[in-house]
Design an enzyme around this catalytic site. Structure first.
Site, mmCIF file in Angstrom:
data_model
loop_
_atom_site.group_PDB
_atom_site.id
_atom_site.type_symbol
_atom_site.label_atom_id
_atom_site.label_comp_id
_atom_site.label_asym_id
_atom_site.label_seq_id
_atom_site.Cartn_x
_atom_site.Cartn_y
_atom_site.Cartn_z
ATOM 1 C CG ASP A 40 -7.386 3.239 -0.771
ATOM 2 O OD1 ASP A 40 -7.852 2.106 -0.701
ATOM 3 O OD2 ASP A 40 -7.453 4.041 0.180
ATOM 4 C CE LYS B 116 -4.431 1.009 0.218
ATOM 5 N NZ LYS B 116 -5.592 0.176 -0.149
HETATM 6 P P1 NDP Z 1 -13.002 7.729 -2.881
HETATM 7 O O1 NDP Z 1 -11.920 8.702 -2.694
HETATM 8 O O2 NDP Z 1 -13.564 7.495 -4.223
HETATM 9 O O3 NDP Z 1 -14.228 8.086 -1.911
HETATM 10 C C1 NDP Z 1 -14.063 8.183 -0.549
HETATM 11 C C2 NDP Z 1 -15.375 8.568 0.090
HETATM 12 O O4 NDP Z 1 -15.271 8.448 1.507
HETATM 13 C C3 NDP Z 1 -15.754 10.009 -0.175
HETATM 14 O O5 NDP Z 1 -17.144 10.136 -0.173
HETATM 15 C C4 NDP Z 1 -15.131 10.737 1.008
HETATM 16 O O6 NDP Z 1 -15.723 11.969 1.307
HETATM 17 C C5 NDP Z 1 -15.380 9.739 2.119
HETATM 18 N N1 NDP Z 1 -14.334 9.875 3.137
HETATM 19 C C6 NDP Z 1 -13.008 9.688 2.977
HETATM 20 N N2 NDP Z 1 -12.347 9.943 4.109
HETATM 21 C C7 NDP Z 1 -13.284 10.287 4.996
HETATM 22 C C8 NDP Z 1 -13.221 10.659 6.351
HETATM 23 N N3 NDP Z 1 -12.053 10.730 7.017
HETATM 24 N N4 NDP Z 1 -14.405 10.935 6.978
HETATM 25 C C9 NDP Z 1 -15.582 10.878 6.301
HETATM 26 N N5 NDP Z 1 -15.698 10.531 5.009
HETATM 27 C C10 NDP Z 1 -14.573 10.241 4.375
HETATM 28 O O7 NDP Z 1 -12.438 6.370 -2.245
HETATM 29 P P2 NDP Z 1 -12.951 4.871 -2.480
HETATM 30 O O8 NDP Z 1 -14.411 4.827 -2.668
HETATM 31 O O9 NDP Z 1 -12.068 4.246 -3.475
HETATM 32 O O10 NDP Z 1 -12.572 4.217 -1.056
HETATM 33 C C11 NDP Z 1 -13.489 4.123 0.016
HETATM 34 C C12 NDP Z 1 -13.044 3.046 0.979
HETATM 35 O O11 NDP Z 1 -13.002 1.783 0.288
HETATM 36 C C13 NDP Z 1 -11.640 3.222 1.575
HETATM 37 O O12 NDP Z 1 -11.635 2.675 2.881
HETATM 38 C C14 NDP Z 1 -10.770 2.345 0.661
HETATM 39 O O13 NDP Z 1 -9.591 1.936 1.333
HETATM 40 C C15 NDP Z 1 -11.724 1.180 0.438
HETATM 41 N N6 NDP Z 1 -11.443 0.342 -0.731
HETATM 42 C C16 NDP Z 1 -11.363 0.887 -1.991
HETATM 43 C C17 NDP Z 1 -11.144 0.063 -3.074
HETATM 44 C C18 NDP Z 1 -11.130 0.582 -4.459
HETATM 45 O O14 NDP Z 1 -11.024 -0.234 -5.387
HETATM 46 N N7 NDP Z 1 -11.260 1.872 -4.697
HETATM 47 C C19 NDP Z 1 -10.918 -1.383 -2.899
HETATM 48 C C20 NDP Z 1 -11.117 -1.853 -1.552
HETATM 49 C C21 NDP Z 1 -11.351 -0.997 -0.525
HETATM 50 P P3 NDP Z 1 -15.063 13.332 0.773
HETATM 51 O O15 NDP Z 1 -15.349 13.386 -0.691
HETATM 52 O O16 NDP Z 1 -15.723 14.417 1.555
HETATM 53 O O17 NDP Z 1 -13.594 13.226 1.083
HETATM 54 O O1 2IT Z 2 -7.909 -1.616 -0.677
HETATM 55 C C1 2IT Z 2 -7.863 -2.106 -1.829
HETATM 56 O O2 2IT Z 2 -8.002 -3.316 -2.017
HETATM 57 C C2 2IT Z 2 -7.678 -1.197 -2.968
HETATM 58 N N1 2IT Z 2 -7.620 0.006 -2.774
HETATM 59 C C3 2IT Z 2 -7.539 -1.750 -4.362
HETATM 60 C C4 2IT Z 2 -6.141 -2.256 -4.576
HETATM 61 C C5 2IT Z 2 -5.833 -2.696 -5.985
HETATM 62 O O3 2IT Z 2 -4.651 -3.036 -6.182
HETATM 63 O O4 2IT Z 2 -6.694 -2.718 -6.849
#
Ligand code: NDP
Ligand code: 2IT
Length: 446
Positions: free
Chosen positions: A166, A126
């Site tokens: 992420d 990561k």
């Molecule tokens: P994005 O940046 O697309 O979206 C994040 C969302 O979460 C936004 O709505 C953001 O709000 C909100 N957010 C982030 N930080 C905070 C905080 N500290 N307090 C409140 N709201 C918060 O990220 P993703 O959708 O990609 O990721 C979301 C979660 O999923 C994370 O935990 C990530 O690690 C996990 N994840 C993502 C994967 C992926 O493929 N993208 C895979 C597996 C897990 P705002 O816009 O106001 O910042």
């Molecule tokens: O937390 C996660 O699994 C991710 N942000 C996606 C990682 C990836 O390599 O696609």
């Protein structure tokens, strides 16, 4: 048993002081995996977990860049290369002001187990930066990404370490990062995943995490002769994972009542349909605005500032924002209001005491390393397509994603079956551990 676990944790804590998120992730694994290790002659006495909590390599670097006012800005970049026993390091990059070593180490540690669960040959890593993309122009984001990659490129490679997105890193950022890597190496390769479809990306990768979590929830419900149709759902976040979890819930006949961002949540009692979701995607992905704008167009919906959606009555809750967003008080509210299923879209969104309450009350609780593994799984499929120099159709990739989520569910059941209940947390941790531990044992003391 309690004593062995405490001894282990105190040793790890000694070396990792001031890393609360990392210790939280390690504690959860230690509590479920050590009781298993002591019953298995091949693992016992090999200090495998002690080796797994020590990253193979940690890189930290300066990222200097020039903003639109021609001021020099300095951020800190990181890459944690946690474990390469079953494949090259693989995992996302997070750009958020809260990013620090503890958060990235917890994410890298969880990634090792998650990637093992996908059945694909990927180790865990990561990275990211304390850079805040909010309010930055496209050119500022580009300059930052180019500076970030100018250091990172020497540490990564398609057979070495393959970053992805992420929080704060989506298609735009992956594009800038890829462009800079290609310039520096003079090489077009599958070094990053989440690429655009016309330049090496995979169909379904944007959808994969959100779809995957809903497929996993569906598997848990099916195992209990239940299904998603007609269920009311609360979702937090409104980014990549939340958006596509919402879309899949709608497709499967469930009603999504809430979404949120860091400013608060929206509650639409009529449910968020496809047209409303399109508007949210426009607000968040194109205009990069606040979720509260939703209520300007859909005036029957309400916006609650500085609050999370866990007080809204629902059958199923899907936290998709960030770590520790579901606290004990939220867990109590959810249970009081009849919620019986939690599927983690985010990484470690529930605090340890919230999880203990869910487990004690025998809720269907899916830990992120199992339920959000669909994203990295399709990243693995993107790598496979890059190696083949070929692209699979949406149907093929979606079919493979569904199969992988179902296999992960089976692994959790295999290792997590308690007397009258499936403990998915225990199942995911042990199943992930076994795969990585077997590879580490075969490769000698490393
Ligand atoms: P994005 O940046 O697309 O979206 C994040 C969302 O979460 C936004 O709505 C953001 O709000 C909100 N957010 C982030 N930080 C905070 C905080 N500290 N307090 C409140 N709201 C918060 O990220 P993703 O959708 O990609 O990721 C979301 C979660 O999923 C994370 O935990 C990530 O690690 C996990 N994840 C993502 C994967 C992926 O493929 N993208 C895979 C597996 C897990 P705002 O816009 O106001 O910042
Ligand atoms: O937390 C996660 O699994 C991710 N942000 C996606 C990682 C990836 O390599 O696609």
């Amino acid at each position: 048993m309690e004593k062995i676990i405490q001894q282990f944790l105190s040793e790890v804590n000694q070396k990792n002081q001031n890393e609360p998120e990392f210790m939280q992730a390690v504690t959860e694994v230690a509590e479920t995996v050590i009781p298993y290790i002591v019953t298995q002659d091949i693992y016992y006495g090999q200090n495998i977990l002690l080796r797994m909590v020590e990253p193979e390599r940690v890189v930290s670097f300066r990222v200097a860049w020039i903003d639109d006012n021609e001021e020099i800005q300095v951020n800190r970049g990181y890459r944690i290369e946690m474990n390469s026993a079953i494949g090259p390091y693989k995992g996302g990059l997070r750009f958020h002001p809260s990013v620090n070593l503890s958060i990235l180490k917890f994410l890298a540690f969880e990634q090792v187990f998650k990637n093992a669960l996908t059945t694909l040959p990927m180790g865990g890593g990561k990275g990211g930066s304390d850079f805040d993309p909010k309010g930055k122009s496209d050119t500022e984001v580009m300059r930052f990404c180019q500076s970030f990659m100018t250091e990172l490129f020497r540490h990564i490679g398609p057979n070495k370490d393959i970053p992805a997105g992420d929080i704060g890193v989506g298609g735009r950022e992956i594009g800038y990062l890829f462009g800079q890597y290609k310039r520096l190496k003079n090489e077009f390769s599958g070094v990053l995943t989440g690429k655009g479809v016309s330049w090496g990306g995979s169909l379904i990768r944007p959808e994969a995490t959100g779809y995957g979590v809903v497929y996993f929830i569906d598997e848990m419900l099916k195992a209990n002769n239940d299904g998603l149709k007609g269920k009311s759902i609360t979702i937090s976040g409104s980014g990549n994972v939340a958006q596509y979890a919402t879309e899949k819930c709608i497709h499967l006949g469930a009603k999504v009542l809430t979404l949120s961002d860091s400013s608060g949540y929206i509650y639409d009692k009529d449910g968020i349909d496809e047209e409303k979701l399109k508007y949210i995607m426009n607000i968040k992905n194109t205009r990069r605005e606040r979720i509260s704008l939703y209520t300007k167009k859909y005036s029957k919906a309400k916006f609650y500032a500085n609050a999370n959606p866990w007080s809204v009555k629902c059958d199923i809750a899907i936290p998709c924002a960030t770590q520790n967003e579901v606290k004990l008080s939220d867990a109590k509210n959810l249970i009081k209001n009849g919620c019986y299923t939690i599927g983690e879209g985010a990484n470690m969104p529930c605090t340890a005491d919230a999880i203990h309450l869910f487990t004690k009350n025998k809720l269907l609780y899916a830990p992120g390393k199992a339920s959000n593994a669909g994203g990295v799984a399709v990243s693995g499929l993107e790598m496979a397509q890059n190696s083949l120099r070929y692209t699979w159709t949406r149907e093929v990739v979606d079919g493979k994603l569904k199969e992988i989520m179902s296999d992960i569910h089976s692994s959790c059941v295999k290792y997590g079956a308690d007397k009258d209940h499936i403990n998915y947390l225990k199942g995911a941790n042990i199943a992930g551990f076994v795969k990585v531990a077997d590879a580490m044992l075969a490769q000698g003391v490393v």
